[in-house]
Design a protein around this motif. Sequence first.
Motif, PDB file in Angstrom:
ATOM      1  N   HIS A   1      22.293  -3.599  12.881  1.00 40.17           N
ATOM      2  CA  HIS A   1      22.153  -3.308  10.786  1.00 40.17           C
ATOM      3  C   HIS A   1      21.570  -4.039  10.576  1.00 40.17           C
ATOM      4  O   HIS A   1      21.808  -5.164  10.859  1.00 40.17           O
ATOM      5  CB  HIS A   1      23.778  -2.213  10.203  1.00 40.17           C
ATOM      6  N   GLU A   2      21.627  -4.450   8.555  1.00 41.18           N
ATOM      7  CA  GLU A   2      21.519  -5.676   7.866  1.00 41.18           C
ATOM      8  C   GLU A   2      22.060  -5.419   6.557  1.00 41.18           C
ATOM      9  O   GLU A   2      21.888  -4.707   6.165  1.00 41.18           O
ATOM     10  CB  GLU A   2      19.902  -6.665   8.032  1.00 41.18           C
ATOM     11  N   VAL A   3      22.319  -6.423   5.865  1.00 40.69           N
ATOM     12  CA  VAL A   3      21.903  -6.010   4.913  1.00 40.69           C
ATOM     13  C   VAL A   3      21.649  -7.685   3.567  1.00 40.69           C
ATOM     14  O   VAL A   3      21.642  -8.522   4.165  1.00 40.69           O
ATOM     15  CB  VAL A   3      23.626  -6.429   4.071  1.00 40.69           C
ATOM     16  N   LEU A   4      20.967  -6.864   3.622  1.00 42.13           N
ATOM     17  CA  LEU A   4      19.998  -7.365   1.656  1.00 42.13           C
ATOM     18  C   LEU A   4      20.806  -7.382   0.860  1.00 42.13           C
ATOM     19  O   LEU A   4      21.239  -6.099   0.113  1.00 42.13           O
ATOM     20  CB  LEU A   4      18.564  -7.136   1.496  1.00 42.13           C
ATOM     21  N   VAL A   5      20.669  -8.261  -0.391  1.00 41.92           N
ATOM     22  CA  VAL A   5      21.469  -8.569  -1.978  1.00 41.92           C
ATOM     23  C   VAL A   5      19.921  -8.604  -2.876  1.00 41.92           C
ATOM     24  O   VAL A   5      19.397  -9.894  -2.281  1.00 41.92           O
ATOM     25  CB  VAL A   5      22.528  -9.037  -1.807  1.00 41.92           C
ATOM     26  N   TYR A   6      19.758  -7.995  -3.989  1.00 40.18           N
ATOM     27  CA  TYR A   6      18.665  -8.455  -4.257  1.00 40.18           C
ATOM     28  C   TYR A   6      19.263  -7.682  -6.285  1.00 40.18           C
ATOM     29  O   TYR A   6      20.416  -6.683  -5.918  1.00 40.18           O
ATOM     30  CB  TYR A   6      16.943  -8.418  -3.782  1.00 40.18           C
ATOM     31  N   PRO A   7      18.429  -7.660  -7.110  1.00 38.40           N
ATOM     32  CA  PRO A   7      18.562  -6.757  -8.584  1.00 38.40           C
ATOM     33  C   PRO A   7      18.539  -5.938  -8.100  1.00 38.40           C
ATOM     34  O   PRO A   7      16.527  -5.841  -7.258  1.00 38.40           O
ATOM     35  CB  PRO A   7      17.481  -7.551  -9.208  1.00 38.40           C
ATOM     36  N   VAL A   8      18.961  -4.820  -7.842  1.00 34.22           N
ATOM     37  CA  VAL A   8      18.546  -3.196  -8.111  1.00 34.22           C
ATOM     38  C   VAL A   8      16.977  -3.262  -9.305  1.00 34.22           C
ATOM     39  O   VAL A   8      16.534  -3.767 -10.346  1.00 34.22           O
ATOM     40  CB  VAL A   8      19.025  -2.690  -9.834  1.00 34.22           C
ATOM     41  N   GLN A   9      16.120  -3.039  -7.934  1.00 31.66           N
ATOM     42  CA  GLN A   9      14.917  -2.833  -8.238  1.00 31.66           C
ATOM     43  C   GLN A   9      13.877  -1.720  -8.016  1.00 31.66           C
ATOM     44  O   GLN A   9      14.227  -0.698  -7.105  1.00 31.66           O
ATOM     45  CB  GLN A   9      14.193  -4.273  -7.848  1.00 31.66           C
ATOM     46  N   ASP A  10      12.429  -1.474  -8.485  1.00 26.43           N
ATOM     47  CA  ASP A  10      11.544  -0.186  -8.307  1.00 26.43           C
ATOM     48  C   ASP A  10      11.686  -0.636  -6.624  1.00 26.43           C
ATOM     49  O   ASP A  10      10.668  -1.983  -6.434  1.00 26.43           O
ATOM     50  CB  ASP A  10      10.846  -0.540  -8.733  1.00 26.43           C
ATOM     51  N   VAL A  11      12.326  -0.046  -5.781  1.00 30.04           N
ATOM     52  CA  VAL A  11      11.585  -0.322  -4.297  1.00 30.04           C
ATOM     53  C   VAL A  11      10.369   0.824  -3.756  1.00 30.04           C
ATOM     54  O   VAL A  11      10.463   1.056  -2.489  1.00 30.04           O
ATOM     55  CB  VAL A  11      12.806  -0.597  -3.021  1.00 30.04           C
ATOM     56  N   THR A  12       9.936   1.765  -4.430  1.00 28.39           N
ATOM     57  CA  THR A  12       8.835   3.054  -4.220  1.00 28.39           C
ATOM     58  C   THR A  12       7.839   2.367  -2.872  1.00 28.39           C
ATOM     59  O   THR A  12       7.720   3.303  -2.104  1.00 28.39           O
ATOM     60  CB  THR A  12       8.737   3.469  -5.097  1.00 28.39           C
ATOM     61  N   LYS A  13       7.271   1.474  -2.896  1.00 26.48           N
ATOM     62  CA  LYS A  13       6.356   1.080  -2.582  1.00 26.48           C
ATOM     63  C   LYS A  13       6.904   0.752  -0.999  1.00 26.48           C
ATOM     64  O   LYS A  13       6.573   0.911  -0.151  1.00 26.48           O
ATOM     65  CB  LYS A  13       5.745  -0.248  -2.917  1.00 26.48           C
ATOM     66  N   LEU A  14       7.847   0.117  -0.904  1.00 25.63           N
ATOM     67  CA  LEU A  14       8.835  -0.290   0.258  1.00 25.63           C
ATOM     68  C   LEU A  14       9.170   1.013   0.753  1.00 25.63           C
ATOM     69  O   LEU A  14       8.879   0.624   2.318  1.00 25.63           O
ATOM     70  CB  LEU A  14       9.187  -2.039   0.278  1.00 25.63           C
TER      71      LEU A  14
ATOM     72  N   TYR B   1      23.184  -5.639  -8.973  1.00 26.05           N
ATOM     73  CA  TYR B   1      22.625  -6.059  -8.197  1.00 26.05           C
ATOM     74  C   TYR B   1      22.470  -4.850  -6.797  1.00 26.05           C
ATOM     75  O   TYR B   1      23.927  -3.810  -6.878  1.00 26.05           O
ATOM     76  CB  TYR B   1      22.984  -7.554  -6.898  1.00 26.05           C
ATOM     77  N   GLU B   2      21.598  -5.101  -5.419  1.00 27.05           N
ATOM     78  CA  GLU B   2      21.918  -3.884  -4.508  1.00 27.05           C
ATOM     79  C   GLU B   2      22.463  -4.432  -3.015  1.00 27.05           C
ATOM     80  O   GLU B   2      21.707  -5.267  -2.718  1.00 27.05           O
ATOM     81  CB  GLU B   2      21.188  -2.364  -4.652  1.00 27.05           C
ATOM     82  N   LEU B   3      23.242  -4.160  -2.412  1.00 24.80           N
ATOM     83  CA  LEU B   3      23.125  -4.299  -1.130  1.00 24.80           C
ATOM     84  C   LEU B   3      22.856  -3.309  -0.399  1.00 24.80           C
ATOM     85  O   LEU B   3      22.935  -2.203  -0.568  1.00 24.80           O
ATOM     86  CB  LEU B   3      24.718  -4.245  -1.355  1.00 24.80           C
ATOM     87  N   ALA B   4      21.460  -3.455   0.662  1.00 24.68           N
ATOM     88  CA  ALA B   4      21.282  -1.946   1.813  1.00 24.68           C
ATOM     89  C   ALA B   4      20.691  -2.600   2.686  1.00 24.68           C
ATOM     90  O   ALA B   4      20.638  -3.845   3.023  1.00 24.68           O
ATOM     91  CB  ALA B   4      19.808  -1.469   0.793  1.00 24.68           C
ATOM     92  N   CYS B   5      20.540  -1.813   3.942  1.00 30.36           N
ATOM     93  CA  CYS B   5      20.098  -1.832   4.767  1.00 30.36           C
ATOM     94  C   CYS B   5      18.776  -1.067   5.152  1.00 30.36           C
ATOM     95  O   CYS B   5      18.636   0.014   4.700  1.00 30.36           O
ATOM     96  CB  CYS B   5      21.052  -1.190   5.591  1.00 30.36           C
ATOM     97  N   TRP B   6      17.704  -2.525   5.342  1.00 27.44           N
ATOM     98  CA  TRP B   6      16.738  -1.723   4.781  1.00 27.44           C
ATOM     99  C   TRP B   6      15.868  -1.622   6.976  1.00 27.44           C
ATOM    100  O   TRP B   6      14.410  -1.623   6.849  1.00 27.44           O
ATOM    101  CB  TRP B   6      15.651  -2.925   4.544  1.00 27.44           C
ATOM    102  N   ALA B   7      16.813  -1.463   8.025  1.00 33.82           N
ATOM    103  CA  ALA B   7      16.532  -0.873   8.965  1.00 33.82           C
ATOM    104  C   ALA B   7      16.082   0.375   9.314  1.00 33.82           C
ATOM    105  O   ALA B   7      16.162   0.869   8.379  1.00 33.82           O
ATOM    106  CB  ALA B   7      17.439  -1.034   9.882  1.00 33.82           C
ATOM    107  N   VAL B   8      14.623   0.827  10.608  1.00 35.50           N
ATOM    108  CA  VAL B   8      13.817   1.677   9.913  1.00 35.50           C
ATOM    109  C   VAL B   8      14.442   2.168  11.932  1.00 35.50           C
ATOM    110  O   VAL B   8      14.911   1.814  12.482  1.00 35.50           O
ATOM    111  CB  VAL B   8      12.989   1.915  10.422  1.00 35.50           C
ATOM    112  N   GLY B   9      15.099   3.807  11.464  1.00 42.02           N
ATOM    113  CA  GLY B   9      15.247   3.769  13.212  1.00 42.02           C
ATOM    114  C   GLY B   9      14.620   5.606  13.457  1.00 42.02           C
ATOM    115  O   GLY B   9      13.877   5.711  12.487  1.00 42.02           O
TER     116      GLY B   9
END
Length: 333
Positions: free
Chosen positions: A109-122, A165-173
């Motif tokens: 897993h991972e954790v990324l931290v960033y301001p809440v935003q549009d993540v539709t493309k990613l 902000y948002e903390l999130a895991c962007w790993a792909v399974g």
Amino acid sequence: MHTRSQLSQGAWSGASRLAAVGLTVVALTIAACGGSATPGPSPTDAAVAKATLAPATAAPATTAPTATAVVVNVEASQADSSFLLKADQIAVPAGKVTFNFKNNGTMTHEVLVYPVQDVTKLLALKRNGTDADEKDFIKGLAVGLLDIEPAKSATADATLAPGLYELACWAVGKNPDGTTYEHYDKGQTLTLAVTGPGGPGTSIATAANAINVAMQDGLNGSWILNPDTLVAIAGDVTFKVTNNMKINHDFAVYPIGDVSGPIAAGLTSGQDIDLAAPAVGLFQDLAPGKTDSKTVKLSPGTYVMACFMVSRNPDGTTFVHRDMGQRITFIVK
Ligand SMILES: [Cu+2]
């Protein structure tokens, strides 16, 4: 106009575990006045922090007087089909923040931290298994603790400006059938309020029986939910939601968990997503300029408030409003 369909098939894979939460709509009142709208998050100028593989232990004590360190301890875990992140802080003051991350799950897993935003493309790329670099898509990325193996820890410092902000895991399974899924859709997102001028006040962590939420524009064309608190007192919790935007929105509350199935179905059908129980769709098609209020009974836990309406891009592709930024996690205690 949006059409709607009840998603009955695979709508909530974690239903058995989550059913115990027992959400019930207990009252409906129409509020006449507008909700409070505080400014949204401001951009962070923090650079991406370097991840260092190290045990999550405290820094060596020094004799020199130092400002109180602000530390957020984050852990990744897995239960049934849900992947979760837990943090010991829901709000921190702006400035230097140390993130300690521990992977208690059984996969990387991972954790990324960033301001809440549009993540539709990613999300669109990652959901179909395309290899995309988060740094190319996420603006104001403050922390990237990547590829942390099970039982491993990592730590990083960031300087955070006030905002949500948002903390999130962007790993792909990968599923057994070869299709891929995003940990982001399995439940690994968490809201962190960074308090200070231009952002949330410290009252964002004050427990209340009512949460006032403004639907409004956010950073870089995103759509956000701006709540006045992220902490509710267990029992009857009243949500008063004001739509300050130009189109209709939905508003649902659900115990944090796997929503990958409903999202995939909604993106394919183009129809708005109605999460299965125990999720509660509090408002549907809340019109611009309108305020509505409802009360639900919530037991302690971590929840999400989000809009799961589905809209179409000019090129015909679909997106979920939740991914445009209309998502906030909050706790009930
Ligand atoms: Cu919406």
